[in-house]
Design an enzyme around this catalytic site. Structure first.
Site, PDB file in Angstrom:
ATOM      1  N   HIS A  38      -2.550  -2.518  -9.573  1.00  0.00           N
ATOM      2  CA  HIS A  38      -3.544  -1.854  -8.724  1.00  0.00           C
ATOM      3  C   HIS A  38      -4.803  -2.714  -8.690  1.00  0.00           C
ATOM      4  CE1 HIS A  38      -6.078   1.271  -6.982  1.00  0.00           C
ATOM      5  NE2 HIS A  38      -4.946   1.866  -6.661  1.00  0.00           N
ATOM      6  N   ASP A  83       2.580   5.199  -6.891  1.00  0.00           N
ATOM      7  CA  ASP A  83       3.845   5.113  -6.139  1.00  0.00           C
ATOM      8  C   ASP A  83       5.073   4.952  -7.016  1.00  0.00           C
ATOM      9  OD1 ASP A  83       1.831   3.376  -3.896  1.00  0.00           O
ATOM     10  OD2 ASP A  83       2.848   5.256  -3.444  1.00  0.00           O
ATOM     11  N   HIS A 124       0.862  -1.204   0.000  1.00  0.00           N
ATOM     12  CA  HIS A 124       0.000   0.000   0.000  1.00  0.00           C
ATOM     13  C   HIS A 124       0.895   1.250   0.000  1.00  0.00           C
ATOM     14  CE1 HIS A 124      -3.495   2.416   0.572  1.00  0.00           C
ATOM     15  NE2 HIS A 124      -3.824   2.125   1.803  1.00  0.00           N
TER      16      HIS A 124
HETATM   17  C1  SDX Z   1      -1.578   2.020  -3.375  1.00  0.00           C
HETATM   18  O1  SDX Z   1      -6.302   0.511  -3.251  1.00  0.00           O
HETATM   19  C2  SDX Z   1      -5.845   1.735  -3.485  1.00  0.00           C
HETATM   20  O2  SDX Z   1      -6.532   2.607  -3.944  1.00  0.00           O
HETATM   21  C3  SDX Z   1      -4.387   1.941  -3.078  1.00  0.00           C
HETATM   22  C4  SDX Z   1      -3.767   3.285  -3.487  1.00  0.00           C
HETATM   23  C5  SDX Z   1      -4.389   4.459  -2.751  1.00  0.00           C
HETATM   24  O3  SDX Z   1      -4.294   5.582  -3.271  1.00  0.00           O
HETATM   25  O4  SDX Z   1      -4.879   4.249  -1.588  1.00  0.00           O
HETATM   26  O5  SDX Z   1      -3.917   3.461  -4.892  1.00  0.00           O
HETATM   27  C6  SDX Z   1      -2.263   3.318  -3.151  1.00  0.00           C
HETATM   28  O6  SDX Z   1      -1.487   1.251  -2.455  1.00  0.00           O
HETATM   29  C7  SDX Z   1      -1.088   1.699  -4.751  1.00  0.00           C
HETATM   30  C8  SDX Z   1      -0.473   0.270  -4.850  1.00  0.00           C
HETATM   31  C9  SDX Z   1       0.943   0.310  -4.316  1.00  0.00           C
HETATM   32  N1  SDX Z   1       1.491  -1.060  -4.203  1.00  0.00           N
HETATM   33  C10 SDX Z   1       2.464  -1.507  -5.019  1.00  0.00           C
HETATM   34  O7  SDX Z   1       2.941  -0.879  -5.952  1.00  0.00           O
HETATM   35  C11 SDX Z   1       2.994  -2.894  -4.644  1.00  0.00           C
HETATM   36  C12 SDX Z   1       3.114  -3.761  -5.917  1.00  0.00           C
HETATM   37  N2  SDX Z   1       1.760  -4.036  -6.404  1.00  0.00           N
HETATM   38  C13 SDX Z   1       1.116  -5.207  -5.958  1.00  0.00           C
HETATM   39  O8  SDX Z   1       1.518  -5.857  -4.847  1.00  0.00           O
HETATM   40  C14 SDX Z   1      -0.337  -5.346  -6.395  1.00  0.00           C
HETATM   41  O9  SDX Z   1      -0.412  -4.962  -7.705  1.00  0.00           O
HETATM   42  C15 SDX Z   1      -1.392  -4.621  -5.571  1.00  0.00           C
HETATM   43  C16 SDX Z   1      -1.283  -4.957  -4.129  1.00  0.00           C
HETATM   44  C17 SDX Z   1      -1.279  -3.156  -5.757  1.00  0.00           C
HETATM   45  C18 SDX Z   1      -2.758  -5.087  -6.096  1.00  0.00           C
HETATM   46  O10 SDX Z   1      -2.830  -6.432  -5.830  1.00  0.00           O
HETATM   47  P1  SDX Z   1      -4.119  -7.307  -6.221  1.00  0.00           P
HETATM   48  O11 SDX Z   1      -5.175  -6.481  -6.853  1.00  0.00           O
HETATM   49  O12 SDX Z   1      -4.480  -8.124  -5.023  1.00  0.00           O
HETATM   50  O13 SDX Z   1      -3.582  -8.197  -7.358  1.00  0.00           O
HETATM   51  P2  SDX Z   1      -2.886  -9.624  -7.134  1.00  0.00           P
HETATM   52  O14 SDX Z   1      -1.846  -9.510  -6.048  1.00  0.00           O
HETATM   53  O15 SDX Z   1      -3.958 -10.646  -6.997  1.00  0.00           O
HETATM   54  O16 SDX Z   1      -2.106  -9.793  -8.513  1.00  0.00           O
HETATM   55  C19 SDX Z   1      -2.746 -10.370  -9.656  1.00  0.00           C
HETATM   56  C20 SDX Z   1      -1.592 -11.010 -10.432  1.00  0.00           C
HETATM   57  C21 SDX Z   1      -0.779 -11.996  -9.597  1.00  0.00           C
HETATM   58  O17 SDX Z   1      -0.158 -12.894 -10.528  1.00  0.00           O
HETATM   59  P3  SDX Z   1      -0.771 -14.417 -10.667  1.00  0.00           P
HETATM   60  O18 SDX Z   1      -0.850 -14.982  -9.256  1.00  0.00           O
HETATM   61  O19 SDX Z   1      -2.135 -14.223 -11.297  1.00  0.00           O
HETATM   62  O20 SDX Z   1       0.206 -15.147 -11.557  1.00  0.00           O
HETATM   63  O21 SDX Z   1      -0.648  -9.974 -10.809  1.00  0.00           O
HETATM   64  C22 SDX Z   1       0.603 -10.227 -10.168  1.00  0.00           C
HETATM   65  C23 SDX Z   1       0.325 -11.168  -9.009  1.00  0.00           C
HETATM   66  O22 SDX Z   1       1.483 -11.946  -8.711  1.00  0.00           O
HETATM   67  N3  SDX Z   1       1.088  -8.940  -9.699  1.00  0.00           N
HETATM   68  C24 SDX Z   1       2.344  -8.531  -9.821  1.00  0.00           C
HETATM   69  C25 SDX Z   1       2.364  -7.233  -9.291  1.00  0.00           C
HETATM   70  N4  SDX Z   1       1.130  -6.907  -8.868  1.00  0.00           N
HETATM   71  C26 SDX Z   1       0.343  -7.972  -9.112  1.00  0.00           C
HETATM   72  N5  SDX Z   1       3.438  -9.140 -10.326  1.00  0.00           N
HETATM   73  C27 SDX Z   1       4.590  -8.427 -10.292  1.00  0.00           C
HETATM   74  N6  SDX Z   1       4.678  -7.172  -9.812  1.00  0.00           N
HETATM   75  C28 SDX Z   1       3.594  -6.536  -9.292  1.00  0.00           C
HETATM   76  N7  SDX Z   1       3.687  -5.325  -8.825  1.00  0.00           N
END
Ligand code: SDX
Length: 429
Positions: free
Chosen positions: A307, A363, A268
């Site tokens: 996201h 971010d 997050h």
């Molecule tokens: C913020 O919710 C909000 O509005 C948050 C925010 C706000 O203003 O409050 O926008 C701020 O928190 C932005 C997000 C910041 N976080 C990151 O940058 C961390 C990296 N991103 C991830 O961990 C992820 O993308 C999330 C947590 C942001 C979203 O996760 P989801 O929606 O639960 O998606 P998921 O983890 O189920 O991923 C789906 C697939 C998976 O692959 P498979 O299992 O299907 O093979 O996508 C992959 C994940 O492994 N994946 C990534 C990835 N994000 C998702 N793979 C590599 N790198 C990534 N960053």
């Protein structure tokens, strides 16, 4: 005219049910009518991590993840970012309208009035190790504020709510700056009456000696814009925490500390710090292909990408990328930008990321700007928490006056043991 209902047949009993559809949802409690046996509890929905559950009605922020739309109280984020100040937007979030000039002047004065913190709070900050993470200090200190304002527990009193909102908006920049100065072993710099909200924060952070701290207006404007972009984002993890904790009617300082704790996580608000650490780990643009290969092999994430809602592009990232160019004009380009741009280029062309709809989020670039402005990496999540305090409090207030809201208490699917009898110590093995 098609009926706004869902017709459900329970094949276990052959019974039929009509469930009303309102605002694209069905009310989950309607499912409790669906029973195999009259003694049953009835059906529930099962939605781990709330992938498809609306927890409330809100009029604060609207997001369309497919179209990359973000609006605060109906105003597009791009327009607010280009024309407003953060305090103007905070007023919009709380009062549902952009302030008139006199209203803004009054609001700015009210916030400035609360920018000082009690001596005992300064001493509390002194109690942390010199190398304590600023977010740990921020969370603890915001929680401690609840012990200074016991009347804040009267959360159903609108004037009490308004007073605490002004106090928190005014104090969080001071707490952030003092946490930073404590780390450096530097004397605290206090808010000054003739400085604006962002100027005061910058001065409290970076002023040395008695010389007035006068950063270039481009940097002040850039920080104001970044605060606008981070002010709210509907039901994200930390705002959901604010609503959930606040639903027990605890004071807003304790609820805000809980929200900040949720924001601290690397998935997050901690992601902006994690992005810079990732860029440091990559070290050089020639290492990008190897790093991407490791991510695709499941060895870590591309921080700042992906996201839960945006499956196209994060409109904030677009504004921030443009802002980066303006800031680097003044500060000089952050050398890590080359690595970030190459990461983005490869990811946007690569099937692994495209198939998962992973795009740069808010971010990915924000940390590069913060670092260029002189902020240390571990204060980045605190720079997210300062403006998001306005969003958290706007949702806290909306939750408290929503007649449909009660204490948040989800149910579960129990997967543990059936009933079993106690085993005396001498019979255990
Ligand atoms: C913020 O919710 C909000 O509005 C948050 C925010 C706000 O203003 O409050 O926008 C701020 O928190 C932005 C997000 C910041 N976080 C990151 O940058 C961390 C990296 N991103 C991830 O961990 C992820 O993308 C999330 C947590 C942001 C979203 O996760 P989801 O929606 O639960 O998606 P998921 O983890 O189920 O991923 C789906 C697939 C998976 O692959 P498979 O299992 O299907 O093979 O996508 C992959 C994940 O492994 N994946 C990534 C990835 N994000 C998702 N793979 C590599 N790198 C990534 N960053």
């Amino acid at each position: 005219m098609a009926q706004e209902t869902l017709s459900i047949t329970d094949n276990r009993t052959g019974k039929q049910y009509e469930i009303p559809i309102t605002s694209g949802t069905i009310n989950a409690t309607e499912l409790r009518k669906i029973k195999e046996d009259p003694e049953d509890f009835g059906l529930m929905t099962y939605d781990p991590s709330f992938m498809n559950t609306a927890s409330c009605r809100s009029s604060i922020t609207y997001i369309d993840g497919d179209k990359g739309i973000l609006r605060y109280r109906g105003y597009p984020i791009e327009q607010l970012a280009d024309t407003c100040t953060y305090l103007e937007v905070a007023h919009l979030l709380f009062r549902n309208e952009l302030p008139t000039a006199p209203q803004l002047t009054d609001w700015e004065g009210q916030i400035k009035q609360h920018s000082f913190i009690h001596k005992n709070i300064e001493q509390l900050i002194e109690g942390f190790r010199y190398d304590a993470h600023p977010m740990g200090i921020f969370i603890s200190t915001v929680a401690a504020l609840s012990t200074f304002y016991p009347q804040a527990s009267k959360v159903l009193d609108p004037e009490v709510r308004r007073q605490q909102i002004r106090r928190l908006i005014g104090k969080v920049p001071t707490i952030a700056a003092f946490a930073f100065r404590h780390r450096l072993g530097m004397a605290y710099v206090y808010p000054e009456d003739d400085l604006g909200f962002i100027e005061n924060f910058s001065s409290m952070m970076f002023k040395r000696g008695t010389k007035k701290f006068n950063p270039p207006q481009t940097l002040i404007r850039a920080l104001d814009t970044l605060f606008i972009l981070h002010a709210d984002h509907e039901q994200n993890c930390s705002t959901s925490a604010m609503r959930g904790v606040g639903s027990s009617l605890v004071d807003p300082y304790s609820a805000t500390a809980a929200a900040a704790a949720a924001l601290y996580g690397p998935l997050h608000g901690g992601a902006n710090e994690a992005v810079l650490r990732m860029l440091d780990q990559i070290g050089d643009v020639k290492n990008v292909p190897d790093f991407v290969k490791k991510v695709k092999a499941g060895e870590g994430k591309l921080m700042g990408f992906g996201h839960r809602v945006y499956k196209n592009f994060d409109p904030r990232a677009t504004v921030i990328k443009r802002l980066a160019d303006e800031v680097f004009e003044v500060t000089g380009k952050n050398p890590k930008l080359t690595i970030a741009l190459e990461l983005e280029r490869i990811a946007l062309e690569d099937e692994y990321f495209m198939s998962r709809k992973l795009y740069p989020n808010v971010d990915f670039y924000s940390g590069l700007i913060y670092q260029a402005m002189g902020f240390p990496v571990d204060i980045f999540p605190v720079l997210f928490a300062i403006p998001r305090t306005a969003g958290w409090l706007a949702h806290w207030q909306e939750m408290l006056i929503d007649p449909e809201q009660k204490i948040a208490r989800p149910r579960q699917i129990y997967t543990g043991h059936d009933k079993r009898d106690f085993v005396p110590m001498n019979q255990r093995h």
